[in-house]
Write an enzyme that holds these catalytic residues in place. Structure first.
Site, PDB file in Angstrom:
ATOM      1  N   HIS A 125       0.816  -1.223   0.000  1.00 39.39           N
ATOM      2  CA  HIS A 125       0.000   0.000   0.000  1.00 39.39           C
ATOM      3  C   HIS A 125       0.846   1.268   0.000  1.00 39.39           C
ATOM      4  CE1 HIS A 125      -4.006  -1.916   0.748  1.00 39.39           C
ATOM      5  NE2 HIS A 125      -3.201  -2.917   1.007  1.00 39.39           N
ATOM      6  N   ASP A 183       3.676   9.604  -0.827  1.00 39.13           N
ATOM      7  CA  ASP A 183       2.485   8.880  -0.380  1.00 39.13           C
ATOM      8  C   ASP A 183       2.185   7.775  -1.391  1.00 39.13           C
ATOM      9  OD1 ASP A 183       0.170   8.225   1.014  1.00 39.13           O
ATOM     10  OD2 ASP A 183      -0.467  10.309   1.228  1.00 39.13           O
TER      11      ASP A 183
HETATM   12  O1  F6P Z   1      -0.713   3.757   4.503  1.00 39.26           O
HETATM   13  C1  F6P Z   1      -0.328   2.593   5.127  1.00 39.26           C
HETATM   14  C2  F6P Z   1      -1.168   2.302   6.352  1.00 39.26           C
HETATM   15  O2  F6P Z   1      -0.726   1.100   6.941  1.00 39.26           O
HETATM   16  C3  F6P Z   1      -2.657   2.212   6.055  1.00 39.26           C
HETATM   17  O3  F6P Z   1      -3.014   0.960   5.548  1.00 39.26           O
HETATM   18  C4  F6P Z   1      -3.245   2.545   7.384  1.00 39.26           C
HETATM   19  O4  F6P Z   1      -4.553   3.027   7.302  1.00 39.26           O
HETATM   20  C5  F6P Z   1      -2.324   3.613   7.911  1.00 39.26           C
HETATM   21  O5  F6P Z   1      -1.067   3.331   7.315  1.00 39.26           O
HETATM   22  C6  F6P Z   1      -2.286   3.706   9.422  1.00 39.26           C
HETATM   23  O6  F6P Z   1      -1.477   2.744   9.921  1.00 39.26           O
HETATM   24  P1  F6P Z   1      -1.379   2.196  11.403  1.00 39.26           P
HETATM   25  O7  F6P Z   1      -1.838   0.785  11.333  1.00 39.26           O
HETATM   26  O8  F6P Z   1       0.068   2.308  11.731  1.00 39.26           O
HETATM   27  O9  F6P Z   1      -2.240   3.025  12.298  1.00 39.26           O
END
Ligand code: F6P
Length: 466
Positions: A166, A374
């Site tokens: 992602h 990003d």
């Molecule tokens: O952008 C990557 C990501 O892992 C997303 O999938 C997720 O919403 C965001 O970062 C927040 O991540 P965390 O699990 O660290 O709160």
């Protein structure tokens, strides 16, 4: 209740389960998470009797029993308090996250973090190997689980394995700094299909794999040790239908009007909505806004900025620093340009429900999405999906995955503060006609590439892989 010991023909593994815990008084219950991944997988997971999701509950400690929420069968994987620090805050978010985001803060390399990362990845692989029926399809997500495809391939050669990253995959020159670069590439090459957000990410991955393992690249496929792994750009979308339904909801529309009124009915509202993360470029956008006010190019009587900064990873290096810098800038702008009862920047360090966010998207004339790096940025797409009347201007960093698709946005280089200022000023003064043409084109994109189509597209390609 999901059955213990049963086998599933479709298994998803991600760091987090698709649910979060909410407390009402002393009682807690699970509700579906608001994230993009949950919306994307809902059509193929929710109510599917053959599908299960393995992941962490977000609460450290021993894993809970399997359970079901909103049609999602959830199989918790345990992460201890110590592993939370070494695996999640450490290797995932203070080694991989900064390295994969162009080393915006220096990545830290610690062998104890790596050991914990391997241990947790082994636990995930063992869990999935146990859950998967013969020849099942497995879809693994994101940078927390880069070793799982390879571990799983060794344990269960019969499985069809897909992996989606992602976040960005960095340039080879950066990636090869990682002391465990070969183990991670080997881990990923256990997959039949690797999906990345952009063509650049896919190219970077193929180049890194060739350099680190000597693998052969033929077209989009990496050939290594008798196996073939297809590497494709498969950009994620949003649940456009849900956002559009909320945008059409009279209660949400009334809330948009109310927010604008609360802000003092300014001529123009500029909006930022981000996790409070150093990759998001929140400080650069505040600095640009401050300079535009100082130079008289925007007027504090006319323009108000709203910045939502969702609390995130507060224990990880770099996050407290960016919070300080953002909050100092907010104070600085308000101290210099606000008047009693009317700040120029409205700043909330809180997460907001999606209904409130859509109301904000609707009341904002200019949306500022200015990350330094990003993977995709779903906020940009949600803003576009909320603008049913084709109004509004999106100022978008060219270093987001979204910029590859939303080409008629006002594209900026967030490192170039003068360029950012020019774009913000132009966005405030953009004519309705010009804004309408750009917005219509972007709305076509978010209507076409939805989260659901992304998931179906990934799984169709995975099906074709072996
Ligand atoms: O952008 C990557 C990501 O892992 C997303 O999938 C997720 O919403 C965001 O970062 C927040 O991540 P965390 O699990 O660290 O709160």
């Amino acid at each position: 209740m999901a059955a213990v010991n049963r086998k599933w023909s479709f298994v998803v593994a991600a760091n987090r389960l698709p649910v979060r815990r909410v407390w009402e008084g002393d009682t807690a219950r699970w509700v579906p998470s608001p994230g993009g991944l949950v919306s994307a997988l809902r059509p193929v997971m929710s109510g599917n009797p053959d599908a299960v999701w393995a992941g962490w509950t977000g609460v450290p400690g021993p894993g809970a029993e399997p359970f079901e929420v909103d049609g999602f069968q959830c199989h918790p994987v345990s992460v201890s308090q110590g592993e939370l620090q070494l695996f999640y805050e450490g290797f995932s978010n203070a080694t991989l996250w900064p390295l994969f985001h162009d080393a915006l803060v220096p990545p830290e390399y610690h062998r104890t973090w790596w050991d914990a990362y391997r241990t947790v990845n082994q636990r995930y692989a063992a869990t999935v190997a146990d859950l998967a029926a013969p020849s099942a399809t497995v879809w693994i997500h994101d940078y927390h689980l880069l070793l799982v495809p390879g571990l799983l391939r060794t344990a269960r050669p019969d499985l069809r394995i897909g992996f989606f990253l992602h976040i960005p995959f960095p340039a080879r020159e950066l990636y090869i700094r990682l002391p465990w670069r070969a183990a991670i590439i080997d881990g990923l090459l256990g997959a039949d299909l690797i999906g990345l957000q952009t063509q650049l990410g896919a190219d970077n991955f193929r180049r890194a794999a060739a350099r680190v393992t000597g693998a052969k690249i033929i077209g989009k496929t990496i050939h290594h040790e008798g196996r073939a792994t297809r590497v494709d750009a498969i950009p994620i979308g949003i649940d456009t239908g849900r956002i559009a339904r909320l945008a059409a909801d009279p209660a949400v529309q009334a809330r948009a009007t109310e927010i604008r009124h609360t802000l003092g009915s300014p001529g123009t509202v500029l909006l930022g909505v981000d996790r409070l993360d150093y990759t998001k470029g929140i400080d650069a956008r505040l600095r640009a806004f401050k300079e535009l006010l100082s130079e008289g190019r925007l007027s504090a009587e006319d323009c108000i900025m709203v910045q939502i900064a969702e609390p995130s990873r507060s224990q990880v290096t770099g996050y407290a620093e960016v919070r300080n810098s953002v909050e100092q800038l907010v104070g600085d702008v308000n101290g210099n340009f606000g008047v009693m009862g009317r700040p120029v920047v409205h700043y909330l360090h809180q997460s907001q429900p999606i209904e409130e966010l859509v109301a904000m998207y609707q009341m904002a004339d200019v949306m500022l999405v200015t990350p330094l790096r990003d993977g995709m940025n779903l906020v940009a797409k949600e803003y576009v999906a909320s603008r049913a009347d084709n109004t509004g201007v999106l100022v978008l960093s060219e270093f987001t995955g979204a910029a590859q698709e939303l080409k008629t946005a006002e594209l900026i280089n967030p490192h170039d503060i003068e360029g950012l200022k020019t774009a913000m000023e132009a966005a405030v003064h953009r004519s309705d006609d010009e804004a309408g043409v750009a917005m219509k084109a972007m709305r076509r994109v978010v209507r076409t590439n939805t989260a659901q189509r992304w998931a179906e597209g990934f799984l169709t390609r995975l099906e074709a892989c072996r």
